[in-house]
Design an enzyme around this catalytic site. Structure first.
Site, PDB file in Angstrom:
ATOM      1  N   LYS A  36      -3.051   8.400   2.905  1.00 42.11           N
ATOM      2  CA  LYS A  36      -4.281   8.218   3.698  1.00 42.11           C
ATOM      3  C   LYS A  36      -4.072   8.696   5.136  1.00 42.11           C
ATOM      4  O   LYS A  36      -5.016   9.193   5.765  1.00 42.11           O
ATOM      5  CB  LYS A  36      -4.748   6.759   3.667  1.00 42.11           C
ATOM      6  CG  LYS A  36      -5.272   6.277   2.317  1.00 42.11           C
ATOM      7  CD  LYS A  36      -6.495   7.038   1.828  1.00 42.11           C
ATOM      8  CE  LYS A  36      -7.149   6.350   0.627  1.00 42.11           C
ATOM      9  NZ  LYS A  36      -8.223   7.173   0.024  1.00 42.11           N
ATOM     10  N   TYR A  57       0.835  -1.209   0.000  1.00 42.28           N
ATOM     11  CA  TYR A  57       0.000   0.000   0.000  1.00 42.28           C
ATOM     12  C   TYR A  57       0.871   1.260   0.000  1.00 42.28           C
ATOM     13  O   TYR A  57       0.488   2.311  -0.503  1.00 42.28           O
ATOM     14  CB  TYR A  57      -0.980  -0.023   1.179  1.00 42.28           C
ATOM     15  CG  TYR A  57      -2.192   0.876   0.950  1.00 42.28           C
ATOM     16  CD1 TYR A  57      -3.032   0.668  -0.139  1.00 42.28           C
ATOM     17  CD2 TYR A  57      -2.476   1.934   1.810  1.00 42.28           C
ATOM     18  CE1 TYR A  57      -4.128   1.482  -0.366  1.00 42.28           C
ATOM     19  CE2 TYR A  57      -3.568   2.750   1.593  1.00 42.28           C
ATOM     20  CZ  TYR A  57      -4.392   2.515   0.508  1.00 42.28           C
ATOM     21  OH  TYR A  57      -5.467   3.349   0.297  1.00 42.28           O
TER      22      TYR A  57
END
Ligand code: 1JT
Length: 259
Positions: A167, A160
């Protein structure tokens, strides 16, 4: 129930529909279900075509469809002034936009380039700040802004990478925005969705592994659906969550509580 929601006839802007699998599309469909006026923004012509097809197929009618490139301040400003001047007031915004370069989700995080890092931040985190700033003048009756996050914001999830860092910035930005806009009766929250098969997930080679790990480990022993993310989004946009702001709400079958 519709009375409890108070979303009937409200103007809600949905950003980030790429196709019918998009989380934003799921939220939009639920918004139509509860009688909201749905305004869409799109970036690419290709997304507009897909959006128009999806609307036609589902016999739904958008209140407005406006072009908006979240990497450009002027574009966001123009989009929201067009929406605000046409409709008078904006009552809610669904920010469901993220992007990073494919190579940054493939290589080790340590290899992330300066430009790849900046691009992910700009598109996926700063875009919420700029959106809130441009929507605010038209949110004169108060309202709710939601954004979509993912567990990679706070845990290291292999692959990720740069999106996790973006995020994390998105969630922190959401809290600072909640503090700024609270005095105007505008709430700002994030929905942290479990893994959903969308266009964004397509370029992720390990996605099947991720989904089966969740089935094994999550308290509910299954993955979540787009509809479940949409239902919680309706709660967060509606009066049902009137006392909640600055919060990250997990729709992940409980996966994030596990060690
Ligand atoms: C982006 C992409 C944002 C994929 C995303 C995303 N948010 C969630 N996903 C799915 C995903 C991806 C990985 C993952 C788990 C879920 C791709 C384009 C850029 C924006 O690894 C644990 C890599």
């Amino acid at each position: 129930m519709e009375d409890l929601l108070k979303l009937k006839g409200k103007n809600i802007v949905v950003m980030g529909v790429a196709n019918e699998r998009s989380i934003a599309w799921g939220v939009a469909k639920s918004l139509f279900d509860v009688g909201a006026n749905v305004i869409f923004t799109y970036r690419k012509e290709r997304s507009l075509v897909k959006l128009e097809k999806a609307l036609e197929k589902n016999e739904l009618e958008a209140k407005m469809i406006v072009q908006c490139d979240v990497n450009e301040d002027e574009s966001i400003k123009n989009a929201f002034s067009q929406i605000g001047e046409t409709l008078g007031a904006i009552h809610g915004v669904v920010h469901s936009v993220a992007f990073a370069h494919a190579e940054d989700l493939k290589n080790d995080f340590v290899e992330t380039s300066r430009s790849g890092y900046a691009f992910a931040q700009d598109t996926s985190a700063y875009s919420l700040v700029a959106t809130a700033r441009e929507a605010r003048p038209y949110m004169t009756e108060g309202g709710s802004i939601i954004t979509m996050s993912y567990l990679g914001a706070e845990r290291v999830l292999d692959g990720y990478n740069v999106m996790g860092v973006a995020k994390a910035a998105l969630e922190a930005s959401m809290r600072y925005l909640a503090n700024d806009l609270g005095k105007q009766g505008i709430r700002v929250n994030a929905v942290s969705a479990g893994a959903v098969r969308t266009l964004s997930a397509k370029g992720v080679p390990s996605f099947n592994t991720i989904l089966s790990q969740i089935e094994e480990k999550a308290p509910l022993k299954r993955n979540i659906t787009n509809e479940e993310v949409a239902k919680m989004s309706i709660v967060m946009l509606s009066d049902l969550s009137s006392g909640v702001t600055g919060e990250v709400i997990y729709v992940d079958a409980g996966y994030h509580i596990m060690g």
